[in-house]
Design a protein around this motif. Sequence first.
Motif, PDB file in Angstrom:
ATOM      1  N   GLU A  70      42.078  31.112  35.932  1.00 51.72           N
ATOM      2  CA  GLU A  70      43.261  31.253  36.790  1.00 51.72           C
ATOM      3  C   GLU A  70      42.892  31.590  38.228  1.00 51.72           C
ATOM      4  N   ARG A  72      42.324  34.620  39.315  1.00 47.85           N
ATOM      5  CA  ARG A  72      43.007  35.873  39.674  1.00 47.85           C
ATOM      6  C   ARG A  72      42.456  37.024  38.845  1.00 47.85           C
ATOM      7  N   ARG A  74      42.774  40.897  37.128  1.00 42.43           N
ATOM      8  CA  ARG A  74      43.815  41.505  36.307  1.00 42.43           C
ATOM      9  C   ARG A  74      43.371  42.867  35.824  1.00 42.43           C
TER      10      ARG A  74
END
Length: 78
Positions: A70, A72, A74
């Motif tokens: 993705e 990204r 987290r």
Amino acid sequence: MPERNYQRLAELQAEGARVAVVTVVGVIGSTPREPGARMVVFSDGRIEGTIGGGNIEYRAMSEAQEALREGRGRFVEH
């Protein structure tokens, strides 16, 4: 994180490697590793280091690979 680990991350960045860094930020009860334990997860599934092994490490590796796909970061609670 010991300085040598930062050096390793700098090497990986210079190589253009896509990696995620998994860090234990807190624990409750008895755990195999303490807060601050880290492992590097590569997009191909290889790892360097450990956060303690077992099911938690496997789940963290899966989350890290998904984060890489993705693009990204987290925060995941297990």
